[in-house]
Every structure is written in structure tokens, then in C-alpha cells.
Design an enzyme around this catalytic site. Structure first.
Site, mmCIF file in Angstrom:
data_model
loop_
_atom_site.group_PDB
_atom_site.id
_atom_site.type_symbol
_atom_site.label_atom_id
_atom_site.label_comp_id
_atom_site.label_asym_id
_atom_site.label_seq_id
_atom_site.Cartn_x
_atom_site.Cartn_y
_atom_site.Cartn_z
ATOM 1 N N LYS A 76 -3.628 41.123 -54.197
ATOM 2 C CA LYS A 76 -5.043 40.735 -54.097
ATOM 3 C C LYS A 76 -5.797 41.027 -55.405
ATOM 4 C CE LYS A 76 -4.420 39.709 -49.774
ATOM 5 N NZ LYS A 76 -4.391 38.320 -49.321
ATOM 6 N N CYS A 107 -5.114 35.189 -39.759
ATOM 7 C CA CYS A 107 -5.383 33.988 -38.956
ATOM 8 C C CYS A 107 -4.099 33.196 -38.759
ATOM 9 C CB CYS A 107 -6.385 33.080 -39.653
ATOM 10 S SG CYS A 107 -8.081 33.492 -39.326
ATOM 11 N N TYR A 145 -1.557 52.057 -49.910
ATOM 12 C CA TYR A 145 -1.293 50.975 -48.958
ATOM 13 C C TYR A 145 -1.504 49.573 -49.529
ATOM 14 C CZ TYR A 145 -0.571 48.916 -44.438
ATOM 15 O OH TYR A 145 -0.025 48.211 -43.397
ATOM 16 N N ARG A 155 -6.620 47.504 -46.362
ATOM 17 C CA ARG A 155 -7.445 47.353 -47.559
ATOM 18 C C ARG A 155 -8.805 47.991 -47.313
ATOM 19 N NH1 ARG A 155 -9.289 42.859 -47.975
ATOM 20 N NH2 ARG A 155 -8.303 41.654 -46.346
ATOM 21 N N HIS A 199 -6.734 31.967 -52.110
ATOM 22 C CA HIS A 199 -6.109 32.668 -50.976
ATOM 23 C C HIS A 199 -5.535 31.610 -50.027
ATOM 24 C CE1 HIS A 199 -6.773 35.859 -47.566
ATOM 25 N NE2 HIS A 199 -5.550 35.897 -48.034
ATOM 26 N N SER A 233 -7.799 36.475 -43.670
ATOM 27 C CA SER A 233 -6.686 37.363 -43.345
ATOM 28 C C SER A 233 -6.409 37.359 -41.842
ATOM 29 C CB SER A 233 -7.039 38.785 -43.766
ATOM 30 O OG SER A 233 -7.433 38.783 -45.111
ATOM 31 N N ASP A 274 0.491 33.234 -48.874
ATOM 32 C CA ASP A 274 -0.776 33.961 -49.043
ATOM 33 C C ASP A 274 -1.615 33.500 -50.233
ATOM 34 O OD1 ASP A 274 -2.513 35.984 -48.055
ATOM 35 O OD2 ASP A 274 -1.870 37.345 -49.643
ATOM 36 N N ARG A 290 3.008 46.115 -41.309
ATOM 37 C CA ARG A 290 3.486 45.031 -42.165
ATOM 38 C C ARG A 290 4.999 45.026 -42.335
ATOM 39 N NH1 ARG A 290 -0.693 41.693 -44.670
ATOM 40 N NH2 ARG A 290 -2.589 42.670 -43.948
HETATM 41 C C1 OXD Z 1 -4.830 39.879 -46.428
HETATM 42 C C2 OXD Z 1 -3.380 39.987 -46.644
HETATM 43 O O1 OXD Z 1 -5.475 40.871 -46.084
HETATM 44 O O2 OXD Z 1 -2.778 38.953 -46.971
HETATM 45 O O3 OXD Z 1 -5.361 38.770 -46.584
HETATM 46 O O4 OXD Z 1 -2.827 41.078 -46.541
HETATM 47 MN MN MN Z 2 -4.071 37.355 -47.462
#
Ligand code: OXD
Ligand code: MN
Length: 632
Positions: free
Chosen positions: A251, A295, A242, A92, A271, A293, A318, A411
Site C-alpha cells: 500500500k 469486497c 502487520y 492497517r 487499487h 478493501s 489488489d 491473511r
Molecule cells: C486492503 C488490502 O486493505 O488489500 O485493501 O489488504
Molecule cells: Mn487492497
């Protein structure tokens, strides 16, 4: 060509599935046709394809991508694919992600002393018009524009919302087909006249190409711009193919635009993962948990509990959309239909259910490849003798090499329904009832394994005060501890001060309201001497869930809890440590006063500079109360 196409669009009252089969495709609902026509006028594709979502269509799209060299089949598994992106398009791009509103303050609090806001990026409407004119006109020349009708949430649920994405990336079509409910059933819903979010995406590489592609991955990194117009419920994304930049349901819609819709309509778009936890007596509770993100949200969402008799089931990994029902219970849905998880670190040891989920029908991006046509990444066991590896750049790779085999933000994109522990209620139309909300982050020092907030207001403060080590999911480098309030820092769709006020307002609803309890967890505290993690994490986190479960069932405030300066901590012995060896619970629950004094100073500076006058008084009062408790 574009002129010809527009005539076709008009004749059919909508765009159709391309010149090949114009006659056989149903016309689009008028509002969708208007949107598509506008996008066609601007982007001038040579063809339009309305996505139906059938397996045959998906197979044809993947076969086309294979012919182009954008994806390759992974023969080791059933219907799995590998994409390698241009190395300039791997995450991102927060620095190029903007929200366009009339006033800056609608998007972000105005930071003190002309500093840049860390709580989102605002773009002025006329600057945005200029940026749009520099990017979109003619950007799809020579390409097909795909029209993806999609639903965030089960089609027909009162908590779901709809979108239409136009895109010139067939990779995006294949991925949106996994991550959302897409195609004809949604088009039928749109024909009822329901609102939808207008999503326009282009990789920004019209044909003929002005220069060579890298890895057959079209993108335009110098011109990336991911823009959101919350007032119009519109997203326009350019230049990146991407993940969160291009799968606009995730998002961009489900967090940035949806958080704004949620504020307007009185619910929450967050989130957060959602999981169900069942105790050995068969009592079940659902919790939602917000972590920045990378974690370990996916790992927690699919946890295999180390505690005998306990069961965890996954609703989502997510995003959570949550709304109080007429009885006052907070109900949550996962608006997504798939998992777009970080691959490195995912293994049978850390997340066996994710490994089972991604064994078929999965698109992998930027992972390593084995000579057997399988995938590999850091954290998996070394492949069998004789099996060689290729890295995410497509180059031969050997263990011990100085660069990683898989990109750290590589991913998997897999259907949620394939998860062996998907919750039986994961598609329930009314959502699952939430008893607890958990905040957390990567905090190497000072922050205990778990604590509970004193109240809803204090819980809102705890969410606002969240910090975590930086992640590979965006472009940040290094191990800095960043503020990430509610794990929403990159995803707020409107002013963070107003967002806090919205959360606080849940307590003052006129209707019946059972507020969930709010907790904070930290799996990542380190021994200051050795640097080793103090807590084993993964399945052992069930021990913490057990305490949270008990706190939700408690009759008395102090049951299994003791008051500390920062919140309720587990009483000694309240966390089951049977079978754990070498875990220093004292160190895990230490609340060092100097650390918290520094933390409150840091927070005050952050709130003052970044939120200023937009900080609700209640949150300011919670900070003051914490300062008093730790004697700043
Ligand atoms: C993030 C994802 O960046 O879930 O939080 O991809
Ligand atoms: Mn996320």
C-alpha cells in the site's frame, strides 16, 4: 556496536550480509549504500543482512522465526507457516498513516469549516521530524537490520519500479520475499543506477526489551506511525509488523508513493485487480476493477465462471499500474508477486483457486489452527470428527463460540505464480491491454447490479462517487457506508482533487488514446424485507462480465443497453440468467428515484465539505447533471 558496524560499512563501500560473512558479500551500489548507512546511523542495529532472496536464505529466516516462537510450521502442508500477532497489531492503522508535504493542500483538499479530511492525513514537516526523532534513534538496537532490494513489477519491465526496504522484522523479510521480487537480481538492477524508493521500517522494540512481548510478536502499538514523503520518494514506518503497515512495497509504495509518481509521469497507480476473460469463441479481454478493501477482489480476480465455455485468468488481485502505450492502448501490470488475501470466507465454494494457491509455501497470519497442523477459518467446512481447533489467540476454540476462530482480517501470503489460473501474460513486460475499468462497492440498497458510465468524464465521476460498507482490513467498526472514491480513500498519495484532474486528463492526451469503458457493479444488494443478498455472486458474476464483454465489443451505443438516469443498464434479457433460479432481476436493476435523490444530496455534501475548491469543474458538472436527471 553501531560504530563498529559503520566502519565496516565504509570499508566495503556498503553494508554487507552481517558480521558472519562480511568478506563474501558484494558491496552495495553507492546510492543504496548511502541510504543503508543513514538508516544504520539512525537505528543502530547490531548487524546488517543484505537479502539475496535464495530459498536457502528464506528457509533460514523462517527457521529463526520458528526458534523465536513468532511462527510455527504447519505440518499438514508443504512449507507453510502460521504467525500469531500481538492482538494490538492486526490491521492497517489508517489513523496513524500520514503523508508529509510542505503544504497541506499537496496532500489533501482542505475540508470546509476546519473538519478533518477523510481523504488522507497530512503531517507538517517539522512535526514529522519531531515524530521521527521520538521513534527511530536506536530503535533496532540488538537486532539485525535486513536490507531488502525489491522490484514492484517484473525486473526490467518499463512499467516496474524499484525499492529498498530496511527492516528489523524477519517476518517482513519472509513476507516481502513472497509479495515482491526481492534479492540479488534487483540489486543488480539497482547497480545500473535506477531510481528507488527508500523504505525504512522498524517494529520499534529495541533489545533488551523494556517489557514482555505478546505472542513473541514485537511491535509498539502506542508509537505506530506510517509516514510517506512523496517528494523524496521515501517511506518511514514504525511500530507495526502487520501487513500494509510493514510490507512497504504494497500500500505504501505501490499505491501512495506510486500514485504520486504516476501523476508526475502521466500514468495510473490504482487499487485494482486485473483479470483476463475469454469467451467461448476464444476472444480475450482484460479488465481492471477497483473495490474497497474486503469486497471480494481476490475472489473476483480468481473467479471460476458459472457460465459454460467462459474462462477467467488472474493477473493480480489488489493493485494495477497502468500506462497508455504508443498505440494508445492502456497497458496494466500487477506490481506484486504474491497475494496477501483475507482468509475468512475463502473456501472451495467461494474461491477454489485461492485454496489451491495457498496449499504450499504460504505464510498465514492470525488464522485458526487444527490439531492436525492445518489452518481453519470461518467459511470453511467444520474440520473432520476428532480434529480440534485453536483460535488466533492460541486458545482452544469450539464451533458456536461467541468470538471468531480466525481474526476477521487474518491473511494468507502466497506466491502468485502458484495460482492455477494465473494468466500466461501476468509477468509480461509491456503489461496486458485493458478494455474495461470496473468500480464497485458493498451497497445493500439502491445501486444496481451493473451499469455503464455515459462517458469517460461520467466514469471518473462514478469512481469519485464510490461508497461501500466499512471493512475489517482497517480499524473501522460497524457497517457504516463510507465514501471510498476509486477504492483509494486510504491510499491516495496526493490531493484527491488533483487525482481527479489527472484521471480526467487522460481524455485530453496529445498521443493516441483508446479510453477503456467504465462500469460500476454491486454484488451486495439486499432484499429490504428479508435482508438476504439478491445476487448469488462468486462464479455467477461471470454473467455480469459477459455483459461487460459485449458492451466492449459493441458497435452501437444502445446494443444490449438501455439508458437510465445513472448510466447504461442491461436491456431486459441482456444478462444471461439461464440456470439461475430465484433471482429477482427487477429488484437488482431497480433505480429508485428517492434513493438516488438522497445519494446525490449526500454526494454534494461530501464533495463540498471534503473536496471544496479542489473539485474539478467537470466532476462538479457531472454531479449537477445527475441531480438534474433524478430531479433533486
Ligand atoms: C486492503 C488490502 O486493505 O488489500 O485493501 O489488504
Ligand atoms: Mn487492497
Amino acid at each position: 556496536m553501531a560504530g563498529l558496524l559503520l566502519r565496516v560499512v565504509r570499508k566495503h563501500g556498503g553494508a554487507s550480509a552481517g558480521a558472519r560473512s562480511l568478506a563474501s558479500v558484494p558491496s552495495l551500489p553507492p546510492a543504496v549504500a548511502d541510504f543503508v548507512k543513514g538508516a544504520v546511523d539512525e537505528c543502530r542495529p547490531s548487524n546488517v543482512h543484505v537479502v539475496t532472496g535464495t530459498p536457502r536464505e528464506t528457509a533460514a529466516i523462517l527457521a529463526g522465526l520458528e526458534r523465536e516462537g513468532t511462527v510455527k510450521r504447519l505440518p499438514k502442508y508443504e512449507n507453510c507457516w502460521l504467525a500469531r500477532t500481538d492482538p494490538k497489531d492486526v490491521a492497517r492503522v489508517e489513523s496513524k498513516t500520514v503523508i508529509v508535504t510542505r503544504n497541506q493542500r499537496d496532500t489533501v483538499p482542505v475540508p470546509a469549516g476546519g473538519a478533518k479530511s477523510q481523504l488522507g492525513s497530512w503531517m507538517d514537516e517539522s512535526d514529522w521530524q519531531r515524530a521521527r526523532r521520538e521513534r527511530f534513534p536506536g530503535c533496532m538496537a540488538g537486532r539485525t537490520m535486513y536490507v531488502i532490494p525489491f522490484s514492484m513489477g517484473p525486473v526490467g519491465s518499463s512499467l516496474s519500479k524499484y525499492g529498498v526496504q530496511v527492516t528489523d522484522s524477519p517476518y517482513v523479510v519472509a513476507s516481502m520475499g513472497i509479495m515482491t521480487r526481492a534479492g540479488t537480481p534487483v540489486l543488480n538492477k539497482l547497480a545500473e543506477g535506477v531510481d528507488f524508493v527508500r523504505c525504512q521500517h522498524s517494529v520499534g522494540r529495541p533489545l533488551p526489551l523494556s517489557g514482555p512481548l505478546v505472542n513473541s510478536w514485537p511491535c509498539n502499538p502506542d508509537k505506530v506511525l506510517i509516514s510517506h514523503l512523496p517528494d523524496e520518494r521515501r517511506i518511514m514506518s514504525f511500530g507495526s509488523g502487520y501487513g500494509g503497515n510493514s510490507l512497504l512495497g504494497k500500500k505504501c509504495f505501490a499505491l501512495r508513493i506510486a500514485s504520486r509518481i504516476a501523476k508526475d509521469e502521466g500514468w495510473l497507480a490504482e487499487h485494482m485487480l486485473i483479470l483476463g476473460v475469454t469467451n467461448p469463441q476464444g476472444v480475450k479481454r482484460y479488465v481492471a476493477a477497483a473495490f474497497p478493501s474486503a469486497c471480494g477482489k481476490t475472489n473476483l480476480a480468481m473467479m471460476k465462471p458459472a457460465l459454460p465455455g467462459w474462462k477467467v485468468e488472474c493477473v493480480g488481485d489488489d493493485i494495477a499500474w497502468m500506462k497508455f502505450d504508443s498505440q494508445g492502448k492502456l497497458r496494466a501490470i500487477n506490481p506484486e508477486n504474491g497475494f496477501f488475501g483475507v482468509a475468512p470466507g475463502t473456501s472451495d465454494r467461494t474461491n477454489p483457486y485461492a485454496i489451491a494457491t495457498i496449499a504450499r509455501n504460504t505464510v498465514f497470519t492470525n488464522v485458526g489452527e487444527t490439531s492436525e497442523g492445518g489452518v481453519w477459518w470461518e467459511g470453511l467446512d467444520p474440520p473432520a470428527a476428532g480434529v480440534t481447533l485453536t483460535d488466533w489467540h492460541g486458545k482452544a476454540w469450539k464451533q458456536g463460540s461467541s468470538t471468531p476462530c480466525a481474526h476477521p482480517n487474518s491473511r494468507f501470503c502466497a506466491p502468485a505464480g502458484q495460482c492455477p489460473i494465473i494468466d500466461p501474460q501476468w509477468e509480461s513486460e509491456e503489461g496486458v491491454p485493458i478494455d474495461a475499468i470496473i468500480f464497485g462497492g458493498r451497497r445493500p440498497e439502491g445501486v444496481p447490479l451493473v451499469y455503464e458510465s455515459f462517458s469517460w468524464k461520467h466514469g471518473v465521476f462514478v469512481g469519485a462517487a464510490m461508497r461501500s460498507e466499512a471493512t475489517a482490513a482497517a480499524e473501522h467498526k460497524g457497517k457504516v457506508i463510507m465514501h471510498d472514491p476509486f477504492a483509494m480513500r486510504p491510499f491516495f498519495g496526493y490531493n484527491f482533487g488533483d487525482y481527479l484532474a489527472h484521471w480526467l486528463s487522460m481524455e485530453n492526451r496529445k498521443a493516441p488514446t483508446q479510453l477503456p469503458k467504465i462500469f460500476h457493479v454491486n454484488w451486495f444488494r439486499k432484499d429490504p424485507d428479508s435482508g438476504a443478498f439478491l445476487w448469488p455472486g462468486f462464479g455467477e458474476n461471470a454473467r455480469v462480465l459477459e455483459w461487460i464483454f459485449k458492451r466492449c465489443s459493441r458497435e452501437r451505443e444502445d446494443e444490449a443497453g438501455k439508458k437510465s438516469t445513472i448510466g447504461w443498464l442491461p436491456q431486459d434479457g441482456a444478462i444471461d440468467t439461464q440456470g439461475l433460479s430465484g433471482v429477482d432481476m427487477g429488484a437488482l436493476f431497480d433505480v429508485p428515484t428517492p434513493f438516488w435523490q438522497k445519494e446525490t444530496r449526500e454526494l454534494r455534501a461530501y464533495f463540498t465539505q471534503q473536496v471544496g475548491a479542489d473539485l474539478p469543474d467537470e466532476v462538479g458538472a457531472e454531479l449537477k447533471a445527475l441531480e438534474d436527471r433524478v430531479h433533486v
